[in-house]
Design an enzyme around this catalytic site. Structure first.
Site, PDB file in Angstrom:
ATOM      1  N   CYS A 140       0.911  -1.183   0.058  1.00 35.21           N
ATOM      2  CA  CYS A 140       0.026  -0.024  -0.005  1.00 35.21           C
ATOM      3  C   CYS A 140       0.756   1.219  -0.098  1.00 35.21           C
ATOM      4  O   CYS A 140       1.457   1.654   1.269  1.00 35.21           O
ATOM      5  CB  CYS A 140      -1.038  -0.271   1.334  1.00 35.21           C
ATOM      6  SG  CYS A 140      -1.897   1.444   1.337  1.00 35.21           S
ATOM      7  N   CYS A 143      -0.533   4.412   2.106  1.00 35.47           N
ATOM      8  CA  CYS A 143      -0.237   3.943   3.538  1.00 35.47           C
ATOM      9  C   CYS A 143       1.405   4.260   3.933  1.00 35.47           C
ATOM     10  O   CYS A 143       1.628   4.916   5.004  1.00 35.47           O
ATOM     11  CB  CYS A 143      -0.566   2.552   4.011  1.00 35.47           C
ATOM     12  SG  CYS A 143      -1.922   1.790   3.276  1.00 35.47           S
ATOM     13  N   ASP A 144       2.108   3.510   2.962  1.00 33.32           N
ATOM     14  CA  ASP A 144       3.483   3.509   3.444  1.00 33.32           C
ATOM     15  C   ASP A 144       4.743   4.382   2.769  1.00 33.32           C
ATOM     16  O   ASP A 144       5.568   4.617   3.199  1.00 33.32           O
ATOM     17  CB  ASP A 144       4.001   2.039   3.361  1.00 33.32           C
ATOM     18  CG  ASP A 144       3.328   1.077   4.264  1.00 33.32           C
ATOM     19  OD1 ASP A 144       2.771   1.543   5.397  1.00 33.32           O
ATOM     20  OD2 ASP A 144       3.223  -0.263   4.257  1.00 33.32           O
TER      21      ASP A 144
END
Ligand code: NAP
Length: 318
Positions: A140, A143-144
């Site tokens: 992701c 997200c990261d």
């Protein structure tokens, strides 16, 4: 039948399921949540249990870890009056009301059901990929990605997600190498063109990632790439590997009972969480392959609880 008939059973305990629990509990529906073991893992809580820092969930000025965020969701659901059962659902029967749900050999009955079983990110299946998850291997970028600011990364995949992730990462990273196993992309032309025209993105077509190093250091330093036409295997230095080869919605339990799209995700009536079975609602990633964010999952979890409450008021006013 002597089993108690519940107002609502919520299947799954990611952001969608637990938000549905919070709203259903506050509406005095005494919800039962069968938590399930996250997306193929060993713990409840959904995909966030496998992420490190969450920086995009509104309300948290400082980053919060995925497990800590889910512990808060869960604590809030419980405090509002949700009964939680830590078990995987084995079988459901949605053919007649009350609906039947079996978990760990126990039968539960419900007037309404909220399905929030989520989806599982697909991985390549390499031994070192597994060891380096959350240590440089991610599924992701949203997200990261910010954790990889200023670093060189590799993205694998040839669909819209891979294009979107590569383009997003190119806004943060000096170089993004997109690795795809064929010469043609599955992604839409507009998204491929956007990635192609980005000077920070290099495309390696007919290539595969065959290994990721260095598990002994606990971080990603290199990916081993294979040119699928010449057979040559070579190393490429990078600090992050983003795997964007699709997700698998966890819908097996409902096959033949709930309508699904061609890609396996549950069908809901547009703008609602209603499935084809009256009284059964779907929330979160199990019915969303586009946004897939904790906050959107929580939003649809809230919608599902409100819809279940309205459905009960109209169909079961006692
Ligand atoms: P996808 O369309 O299924 O694409 C998966 C990609 O991964 C394919 O290129 C596939 O290669 C590759 N792949 C699969 N298994 C692999 C493996 N073991 N090793 C290497 N490569 C592998 O998945 P997605 O990109 O996540 O998209 C899912 C859906 O969401 C699609 O309908 C997409 O349009 C939609 N989506 C839309 C947007 C948007 O519109 N903004 C953004 C993201 C996603 P092959 O092509 O060779 O099979």
């Amino acid at each position: 039948m002597s089993e108690k008939i519940r107002n609502v059973i919520i299947i799954g305990s990611g952001p969608a399921g637990l938000t549905a629990c919070i709203y259903a509990a506050r509406a005095n529906l005494s919800p039962l949540c069968i938590e399930g073991f996250s997306a193929g893992g060993l713990i409840p809580g959904g995909q966030l249990m496998f992420t490190t820092e969450v920086e995009n969930y509104p309300g948290f000025v400082e980053p919060i870890t995925g497990p800590e965020l889910m512990a808060r969701f869960r604590g809030q659901a419980e405090r509002q009056g949700t009964e939680l059962v830590t078990a995987d659902v084995d079988k459901v029967d949605l053919s007649a009301r009350p609906f039947k749900v079996w978990a760990d050999g126990q039968l539960y009955l419900a007037k309404t059901i909220i399905v929030s079983t989520g989806a599982r990110a697909n991985y390549i299946g390499l031994e070192n990929e597994e060891k380096l998850k959350n240590r440089g291997v991610s599924a992701c970028a949203v997200c990261d990605g910010p954790l990889f600011k200023g670093r060189n990364v590799v993205v694998v995949g040839g669909g819209d997600t891979a294009m979107e992730e590569a383009t997003y990462l190119a806004g943060l990273c000096p170089s993004v190498t997109l690795v795809h196993r064929r010469d043609e992309f599955r992604a839409s032309k507009v998204m491929v063109d956007r990635a192609r025209n980005n000077p920070r993105i290099t495309m390696k077509l007919s290539h595969a990632v065959v290994d990721v190093l260095d598990a002994s250091l606990g971080k990603v330093t290199t990916v081993m790439l294979k040119d699928l036409k010449s057979g040559e295997v070579y190393a490429q230095a990078c600090e992050g590997l983003f795997v964007a080869i699709g997700h698998t919605p966890l819908t097996e339990l409902f096959r033949g009972q709930l309508d699904v799209h061609e890609n396996g995700y549950l069908k809901v009536k547009p703008g609602t969480t209603s499935t084809n079975v009256p009284g059964v609602f779907a929330a979160g990633d199990v019915s969303d392959w586009v946004y897939r964010q904790a906050v959107t999952a929580a939003g649809t979890g809230c919608m599902a609880a409100l819809e279940a409450e309205r459905w009960l008021a109209a169909n079961d006013p006692h």
